[in-house]
Design a protein around this motif. Structure first.
Motif, PDB file in Angstrom:
ATOM      1  N   GLY A 138       0.818  -1.216   0.000  1.00 24.48           N
ATOM      2  CA  GLY A 138       0.000   0.000   0.000  1.00 24.48           C
ATOM      3  C   GLY A 138       0.841   1.249   0.000  1.00 24.48           C
ATOM      4  O   GLY A 138       0.546   2.219  -0.717  1.00 24.48           O
ATOM      5  N   ASP A 139       1.928   1.255   0.786  1.00 23.63           N
ATOM      6  CA  ASP A 139       2.828   2.412   0.805  1.00 23.63           C
ATOM      7  C   ASP A 139       3.485   2.620  -0.549  1.00 23.63           C
ATOM      8  O   ASP A 139       3.665   3.760  -1.004  1.00 23.63           O
ATOM      9  N   GLN A 140       3.846   1.526  -1.215  1.00 19.20           N
ATOM     10  CA  GLN A 140       4.460   1.637  -2.540  1.00 19.20           C
ATOM     11  C   GLN A 140       3.474   2.223  -3.555  1.00 19.20           C
ATOM     12  O   GLN A 140       3.854   3.011  -4.426  1.00 19.20           O
ATOM     13  N   VAL A 141       2.218   1.843  -3.434  1.00 23.92           N
ATOM     14  CA  VAL A 141       1.196   2.385  -4.327  1.00 23.92           C
ATOM     15  C   VAL A 141       1.040   3.885  -4.097  1.00 23.92           C
ATOM     16  O   VAL A 141       0.957   4.669  -5.056  1.00 23.92           O
ATOM     17  N   ILE A 142       0.998   4.297  -2.831  1.00 29.37           N
ATOM     18  CA  ILE A 142       0.862   5.724  -2.516  1.00 29.37           C
ATOM     19  C   ILE A 142       2.036   6.512  -3.099  1.00 29.37           C
ATOM     20  O   ILE A 142       1.852   7.571  -3.713  1.00 29.37           O
ATOM     21  N   LEU A 198       6.249  -4.297  -6.850  1.00 30.86           N
ATOM     22  CA  LEU A 198       6.292  -4.578  -5.423  1.00 30.86           C
ATOM     23  C   LEU A 198       7.649  -5.163  -5.063  1.00 30.86           C
ATOM     24  O   LEU A 198       8.435  -5.539  -5.935  1.00 30.86           O
ATOM     25  N   ILE A 199       7.931  -5.256  -3.779  1.00 27.62           N
ATOM     26  CA  ILE A 199       9.266  -5.695  -3.359  1.00 27.62           C
ATOM     27  C   ILE A 199       9.507  -7.166  -3.670  1.00 27.62           C
ATOM     28  O   ILE A 199      10.660  -7.607  -3.731  1.00 27.62           O
ATOM     29  N   ASP A 200       8.433  -7.950  -3.872  1.00 28.10           N
ATOM     30  CA  ASP A 200       8.616  -9.367  -4.184  1.00 28.10           C
ATOM     31  C   ASP A 200       8.726  -9.628  -5.681  1.00 28.10           C
ATOM     32  O   ASP A 200       8.736 -10.768  -6.123  1.00 28.10           O
ATOM     33  N   GLY A 201       8.804  -8.542  -6.481  1.00 28.98           N
ATOM     34  CA  GLY A 201       8.951  -8.690  -7.924  1.00 28.98           C
ATOM     35  C   GLY A 201       7.652  -8.664  -8.690  1.00 28.98           C
ATOM     36  O   GLY A 201       7.660  -8.562  -9.917  1.00 28.98           O
ATOM     37  N   GLN A 202       6.533  -8.776  -8.013  1.00 28.72           N
ATOM     38  CA  GLN A 202       5.248  -8.707  -8.689  1.00 28.72           C
ATOM     39  C   GLN A 202       4.879  -7.251  -8.969  1.00 28.72           C
ATOM     40  O   GLN A 202       5.477  -6.331  -8.426  1.00 28.72           O
ATOM     41  N   THR A 203       3.882  -7.061  -9.810  1.00 27.34           N
ATOM     42  CA  THR A 203       3.389  -5.715 -10.111  1.00 27.34           C
ATOM     43  C   THR A 203       1.874  -5.697  -9.965  1.00 27.34           C
ATOM     44  O   THR A 203       1.203  -6.718 -10.163  1.00 27.34           O
ATOM     45  N   ILE A 204       1.355  -4.536  -9.608  1.00 24.81           N
ATOM     46  CA  ILE A 204      -0.089  -4.363  -9.511  1.00 24.81           C
ATOM     47  C   ILE A 204      -0.461  -3.051 -10.191  1.00 24.81           C
ATOM     48  O   ILE A 204       0.404  -2.197 -10.443  1.00 24.81           O
ATOM     49  N   SER A 205      -1.723  -2.881 -10.471  1.00 26.85           N
ATOM     50  CA  SER A 205      -2.214  -1.633 -11.052  1.00 26.85           C
ATOM     51  C   SER A 205      -3.384  -1.139 -10.233  1.00 26.85           C
ATOM     52  O   SER A 205      -4.107  -1.924  -9.612  1.00 26.85           O
ATOM     53  N   VAL A 206      -3.559   0.165 -10.220  1.00 27.19           N
ATOM     54  CA  VAL A 206      -4.674   0.788  -9.507  1.00 27.19           C
ATOM     55  C   VAL A 206      -5.280   1.863 -10.400  1.00 27.19           C
ATOM     56  O   VAL A 206      -4.683   2.270 -11.410  1.00 27.19           O
ATOM     57  N   THR A 207      -6.457   2.306 -10.025  1.00 30.83           N
ATOM     58  CA  THR A 207      -7.085   3.435 -10.707  1.00 30.83           C
ATOM     59  C   THR A 207      -7.370   4.521  -9.682  1.00 30.83           C
ATOM     60  O   THR A 207      -7.318   4.292  -8.467  1.00 30.83           O
ATOM     61  N   VAL A 208      -7.673   5.716 -10.174  1.00 28.14           N
ATOM     62  CA  VAL A 208      -7.994   6.835  -9.294  1.00 28.14           C
ATOM     63  C   VAL A 208      -9.257   7.520  -9.780  1.00 28.14           C
ATOM     64  O   VAL A 208      -9.600   7.480 -10.974  1.00 28.14           O
ATOM     65  N   SER A 209      -9.954   8.134  -8.839  1.00 30.44           N
ATOM     66  CA  SER A 209     -11.061   9.036  -9.149  1.00 30.44           C
ATOM     67  C   SER A 209     -10.601  10.445  -8.828  1.00 30.44           C
ATOM     68  O   SER A 209      -9.893  10.671  -7.837  1.00 30.44           O
ATOM     69  N   ILE A 210     -11.002  11.397  -9.690  1.00 29.16           N
ATOM     70  CA  ILE A 210     -10.507  12.765  -9.552  1.00 29.16           C
ATOM     71  C   ILE A 210     -11.679  13.741  -9.600  1.00 29.16           C
ATOM     72  O   ILE A 210     -12.521  13.679 -10.496  1.00 29.16           O
ATOM     73  N   GLY A 211     -11.693  14.649  -8.640  1.00 27.95           N
ATOM     74  CA  GLY A 211     -12.644  15.745  -8.645  1.00 27.95           C
ATOM     75  C   GLY A 211     -11.905  17.058  -8.809  1.00 27.95           C
ATOM     76  O   GLY A 211     -10.805  17.240  -8.279  1.00 27.95           O
TER      77      GLY A 211
END
Length: 249
Positions: A138-142, A198-211
């Motif tokens: 979560g910290d890496q995503v932020i 991520l630190i274990d070599g995997q990757t993730i993706s996220v989306t954002v909402s913007i106002g």
């Protein structure tokens, strides 16, 4: 000192010097006096020589204390600077925190009647990231979203700040709502298509909402602008997230 006195430069002569005692220690003395008579063949002086060592030791102690005080003051200044940084910057991302996001730009825009806009960015379903991948992920995503915001905005012009766990604010001086929405859409797409390692070599993706919202003459503070941008953000969330919404007038 005596030459100056003989030449009339000084009213009396005075000098300080050290004498080595039998013990081998150097001891400070002072000597002063004046001409009492001069008959042409002989000059008579009257003077006093006295031990100055205690005075010199006290002066040295005072200098040492002053040096220590100077060092402590410099340390205090550094600590105050670090405390100021901690008070104004988010420790995880290095971004400004809520108390300092755009207050100066708001006042400047109001004074000169220039356009200014604000975006509020929220990471969609962030709790799922922590629950699935852990708080380190979560910290890496932020941090990744913060870096993306910095890359998509103008350095030393726009202000990017973290205002909550997974929320960010971007203050955009000299920017209309129309241009802000275009920027928000580019930022949304950039984040959605990024893979965050991520630190274990995997990757993730996220989306954002913007106002987004634009500064209006009726607004009295940054909080007013944030309130309207926040309303636009919740409209984007209600529309299904991974959306951009701007406050209309």
């Amino acid at each position: 000192a005596i030459d100056d006195h003989l030449n009339g430069i000084t009213e009396r002569y005075y000098s300080e010097f050290r004498i080595r005692a039998k013990s081998g220690a150097w001891v400070w003395y002072a000597n002063y006096g004046k001409i009492m008579g001069n008959n042409g063949s002989m000059t008579r002086f009257t003077g006093v020589c006295f031990n100055l060592n205690e005075k010199k030791l006290r002066e040295q102690e005072l200098r040492t204390l002053n040096e220590q005080l100077t060092e402590k003051n410099m340390l205090l200044q550094r600590m105050n600077a670090e405390l100021h940084t901690l008070a104004t910057r988010d420790s995880m991302t290095g971004l400004y925190n809520r108390r300092n996001v755009g207050e100066r730009e708001i006042r400047r825009a109001q004074r000169f009647e220039h356009p200014l806009a604000l975006m509020i960015i929220d990471i969609d379903f962030f709790k799922r990231v922590n629950d699935t991948w852990g708080h380190i992920a979560g910290d890496q995503v932020i941090r990744a979203v913060a870096d993306c915001c910095l890359q998509q905005t103008r350095e030393q012009v726009d202000t990017v700040g973290r205002i909550g766990g997974e929320e960010f604010a971007v203050v955009l001086p000299e920017t209309t709502l129309h241009n802000t929405l275009a920027l928000a859409e580019r930022l949304r797409e950039r984040i959605a298509t990024s893979r965050i390692p991520l630190i274990d070599g995997q990757t993730i993706s996220v989306t954002v909402s913007i106002g987004a919202a634009e500064l209006q003459p009726a607004f009295t503070s940054l909080n007013d602008l944030m309130m309207y941008a926040d309303r636009a953000l919740y409209r984007a969330k209600r529309a299904g997230r991974n959306q951009v919404n701007g406050q209309g007038w």
